[in-house]
Structure formats: C-alpha cells, structure tokens
Design an enzyme around this catalytic site. Sequence first.
Site, mmCIF file in Angstrom:
data_model
loop_
_atom_site.group_PDB
_atom_site.id
_atom_site.type_symbol
_atom_site.label_atom_id
_atom_site.label_comp_id
_atom_site.label_asym_id
_atom_site.label_seq_id
_atom_site.Cartn_x
_atom_site.Cartn_y
_atom_site.Cartn_z
ATOM 1 C CB SER A 183 51.086 85.702 156.500
ATOM 2 O OG SER A 183 50.172 84.626 156.578
ATOM 3 C CE1 TYR A 196 54.390 82.774 153.213
ATOM 4 C CE2 TYR A 196 52.894 82.021 154.944
ATOM 5 C CZ TYR A 196 53.192 82.894 153.906
ATOM 6 O OH TYR A 196 52.302 83.889 153.576
#
Length: 314
Positions: A183, A196
């Site tokens: 990401s 995360y």
Amino acid sequence: MWEVVGKVAVVAVVGRLLWSLVKGLWGTFLASVVGFNINIKKTGQWAVVTGATDGIGKAFAFELARMGFKVVLVSRTPFKLQNVAAEIKSQYGTETRIIDVDFTRTDIYDRLEKEMAGLDVGVLVNNVGMSYDHPEFFIELPDCSRKCEHLINCNILSLTEMTRIVLPGMVERRRGLVINLSSLSSTIPAPLLTVYSATKSYVQSFSESIGVECRDKGVRVQCLLPGYVVSNMSKVRRPTLMAPSPTTYVSSVFRTSGVEDHTAAYFMHKIQLYFIELAKSYLPGFVLRNIIFNQFKSFRQRAHRKKQKDAKAE
C-alpha cells in the site's frame, strides 16, 4: 560559491524530475508495447488469487481467466466464491477451484497446501488483506489485541505462508510470477493506521528480499503499492482519476510485470508515490508527519460523527 551550489541543486532536482518522468513513461506505457514485460501466459496453467471475491482480487481473477489461466479462488465466504466462479465460467469458460478459508486464522495452511498440491501454478496473487474500519489511535482500537492479531494474520502470515506453499514449485519449474499487495501507506508515517501500515511495510520488505533470492531461478516477485481503488475496504464507491476501478488498476499492473518489481502500477498512484518520495527527501520529517496526522484525524472525526448520528437514528 553559493550561486554555484544553488545551480547544482537546481540541476539535481530537474535531473531527478526528468529521470522519474522517463522511468514512469517507460514502465507505465512503453515497456509493454515493445515486449519488455513478462509473458505471463507462459508461467503456468493455474493462477491462485487470495481475497478473490471483491475489489482488486476479483479483478485479478477475471483478468487471469481472460488470459486463459485456470484460477484457484481463495477467500472466506463460500457463497461469494461460488458466484465469482460461476461468473468466470460464464464469461471465459475456464476451470476454477474454490477454497473457503478465513485468513485471520492460523490453522488453514495444511488444507490449502493439500488442495493446491500438484497444480502447475504460474501466478500467485497475494491480495487478501484487511484494514481499520476508520483511522483510530492505537490505544483506542476496539478489542485491540484481537484486531492486531487479525491484521497480522491476514496481512503478514497469509502472504508468507502462501508464498511458502507455491514458490517451491515455481522454482522447480523455473517460471512464475508472485504479486504481493502492499500500500502507499507503507511508504509514509501513518499515524492512526499504525498496525495496518506496519503490516504493509512487511509486505514491501518481504517482497524485495524474496525477489532477490528468486530472480536467477526464473521467478519474478512484484510488490504493488496502490493508493485508493474502488473497493469495500477502501470505502470508495465510484471510480475517479485518483481512485480507479479495480479492473483499471489490474490492467495497469500487468503492463509493469517484469519491468517494475516495486511499483504503484497505476499512473496517478505513481505520481502520488513520486511526490511522497520527493517530500521525504526535501521536507523536514515533522512536516510530512503532521500533514498526514491531521488528514487522518479529520477522517477519524468524520467517522465518529457518523457513528453518533447512526446511533441517534436507531
């Protein structure tokens, strides 16, 4: 003297901009036109996609089926898996297998290994992942211990174990492509998405290291750093220039496979990544951290206001 230093600095910045532009154009558009990207169809008969019932994972499954691969669809919900398998069968007539497992668990990998044994897997897409419901302080995460365990199992353990299962066969056949989903948030400080972001940083590190190990064995490892893409996890509902549809994003990935091992793939996400790297190089660290922190705090406040409004409506 200072005039010379200033000129050198300007030349350095302009040179970096031009080099980044050339690399971006090459990887995004030109390399695939002249055939420098990997011939994915020659990697094997089967493709394995985790998190295959929604968003980017589903788009990967359809694109690989369109290319002629038989597809192993791996996700949690049998009903959704059956629907995706039926859609692929209807559109492309290709064979599929479905494996319903919950990647937040740790006792699923013996079954996965048995069900994929003997398959000529050419492409593995480690797409499955989970995030926060909304940005939140680490110490205020609901059921923090369980949430962190699930994030680590789903985002880190799944990638590691699926690669362990599939990679030996690829190395033995000396052909294969492993695509790992990280990401853009892994490239920056991400307060309020702390766990995360940390799990996605693992994806980057793992991909780079395993890619070096496998490069002379005929297997390529590609790490993707997408920004926002339309999906349930991102909560983006409509495609825009900055947040493409999953199909648009996946089509950009295969143009870069074999050319860029570490890439945002989609051209607007590449521009975002470039400016992030530029900011990290030329801005004091606290400036970037504060910008991101304030943005995520506003997202958090918005989510809390919505929860309060929904609670009152009930």
